[in-house]
Enzyme design. Structure first.
Site, mmCIF file in Angstrom:
data_model
loop_
_atom_site.group_PDB
_atom_site.id
_atom_site.type_symbol
_atom_site.label_atom_id
_atom_site.label_comp_id
_atom_site.label_asym_id
_atom_site.label_seq_id
_atom_site.Cartn_x
_atom_site.Cartn_y
_atom_site.Cartn_z
ATOM 1 C CG LEU A 1 -1.213 -3.641 -31.346
ATOM 2 C CD1 LEU A 1 -1.392 -4.800 -32.323
ATOM 3 C CD2 LEU A 1 -1.203 -2.321 -32.110
ATOM 4 C CG HIS A 2 -0.998 -7.167 -25.132
ATOM 5 N ND1 HIS A 2 -1.906 -7.904 -25.828
ATOM 6 C CD2 HIS A 2 -0.312 -8.042 -24.372
ATOM 7 C CE1 HIS A 2 -1.778 -9.184 -25.504
ATOM 8 N NE2 HIS A 2 -0.819 -9.302 -24.622
ATOM 9 N NE ARG A 3 1.154 -11.583 -28.012
ATOM 10 C CZ ARG A 3 0.932 -12.229 -26.868
ATOM 11 N NH1 ARG A 3 1.855 -12.268 -25.946
ATOM 12 N NH2 ARG A 3 -0.196 -12.853 -26.664
ATOM 13 C CG ASP B 1 -0.745 -7.967 -30.158
ATOM 14 O OD1 ASP B 1 -1.655 -8.023 -29.312
ATOM 15 O OD2 ASP B 1 0.187 -7.136 -30.102
#
Ligand code: UD1
Length: 364
Positions: free
Chosen positions: A209-211, A284
């Site tokens: 998860l990094h968006r 993501d």
């Protein structure tokens, strides 16, 4: 002699560029008139986000590092442009090759186009149709600037044609990241990551998860983690966390339960060993949607859209958004299924994309 200047900047670029560098090297050793220079913009600079990938993927060290580092979008893009322009003027390549949709790719493509140096864009034509994503802006503009658009799938060709890109500039070559996946799969077997984390194959899920749209907003990040906590009741969730996400979790005071195991970002081989042995991936990331498709691992994409629809049509990916009930229902469905759903590997995701890229460059 055709001189190629290859650009990398951020983590998702390295696994796309490694096979291209190898294929250009192979072509040269077979007598093709082609040479290459590797430029790293320095957008990513940590050991875990950059150097470890060069080692795992056996990439040569960059010939030139622009060392631009982090910043706002404008700062980062402008810094790459300022640093890259003199390099390009000095090197005088025939082609600049950019991959993917990160800020470095757009910045270098723009500098090259203004200096009348031909630009080849690898992974051209992907569209999420969501301009709130910085990558969507980078994709659209890089494709407008490129002279040669190397696409992974038919949907990408169709997107480009609709945007008025001339058909003769588009060459469908397949998915170059899958070249790296197939090359590294055997080597990744020597990773001891499962033992280190005391995990059994298929006995855990993987989360990435990094968006910004997912992690920069406290309410959204909490919402996603409430779903992850519920999934972690069923099986451990291993979360190699991007530095941005680690910072936000701390800032927002989110502390997931121990069943959600937050670890440092992993290198390519450890991560490949990890996700390829998982029961389920939640992500993501764009790349992981494609990689899980290639190996048939169920993937739930925690976004409202994807620029990679082929992973849904033919692969194992499902876009489930950020609403906890939807994420949980989809995850439980996967976990309760006797068998993974059948999948198809998309055409030309065959491990030979880099050779087709080099052929296209030599032929153009
Ligand atoms: C960038 C890409 C994104 C890609 C992602 C993979 C753009 C617009 N975005 O996002 O498409 O999916 O890389 O990681 O180009 N940081 C470190 N160490 C590093 C690099 C970054 O700690 O080596 C931290 C910094 O606090 C930085 C933040 O991560 O401000 C974000 O880095 P940045 O390059 O701006 O964007 P990513 O979120 O990594």
């Amino acid at each position: 002699m055709l001189k190629i200047l290859n650009i990398v900047g951020a983590r998702p670029n390295f696994m796309k560029m490694a096979p291209i560098i190898a294929a250009i090297g192979n072509a040269a050793s077979r007598g093709a008139e082609i040479s290459q220079i590797l430029v790293h913009t320095g957008q990513h600079y940590d050991e875990a986000m950059s150097a470890s990938f060069f080692r795992d993927l056996q990439m040569p060290p960059p010939d030139i590092n622009l060392e631009i580092g982090s910043g706002t979008h404008a700062e980062q893009t402008a810094k790459v442009m300022l640093a890259f322009e003199p390099v390009l003027i000095e090197q005088k390549p025939d082609w600049v090759v950019v991959v993917g949709d990160v800020n470095s790719s757009l910045a270098c493509a723009l500098v090259a186009a203004k200096l009348n140096v031909k630009v080849a864009h690898v992974e051209a034509g992907l569209r999420s149709f969501d301009r709130a994503m910085p990558e969507e802006i980078n994709r659209i503009l890089t494709d407008q600037l490129a002279d040669l658009l190397l696409t992974p799938s038919a949907d990408a060709d169709a997107n480009l044609l609709k945007e008025g890109i001339a058909e003769e500039k588009i060459v469908r070559v397949g998915n170059v990241m899958i070249d790296t996946l197939f090359t590294q799969l055997e080597r990744a077997q020597s990773s001891v990551i499962l033992e280190q984390l005391s995990l059994q194959p298929r006995g855990f899920a993987v989360l990435t998860l990094h968006r910004p749209s997912n992690v920069d907003n406290a309410a959204t990040l909490r919402q996603i983690f409430s779903a992850i906590e519920r999934i972690a009741v069923e099986l451990p969730v291993i979360f190699p966390a991007h530095p941005r996400t680690q910072a936000r979790l701390k800032e927002f005071g989110i502390t997931p339960p121990p069943q959600v195991r937050i670890i440092e970002p992993l290198g390519y081989r450890d991560f490949l060993k990890l996700w390829s042995n998982s029961r389920l991936a939640l992500t993501d990331s764009g790349g992981l949607q494609e990689e899980t498709t290639a190996l048939g691992i169920p993937c739930l994409t925690l976004r409202e859209n994807t620029e990679r629809p082929i992973t849904i049509e033919q692969g194992t990916n499902r876009v489930v958004g950020r609403e906890p009930s939807r994420i949980i229902a989809a995850a439980l469905e996967v976990l309760r299924a006797e068998q993974n759903e059948p999948r198809r590997i998309p055409d030309l995701w065959d491990g030979h994309t880099a050779d087709r890229i080099v052929e296209a460059l030599l032929k153009f």
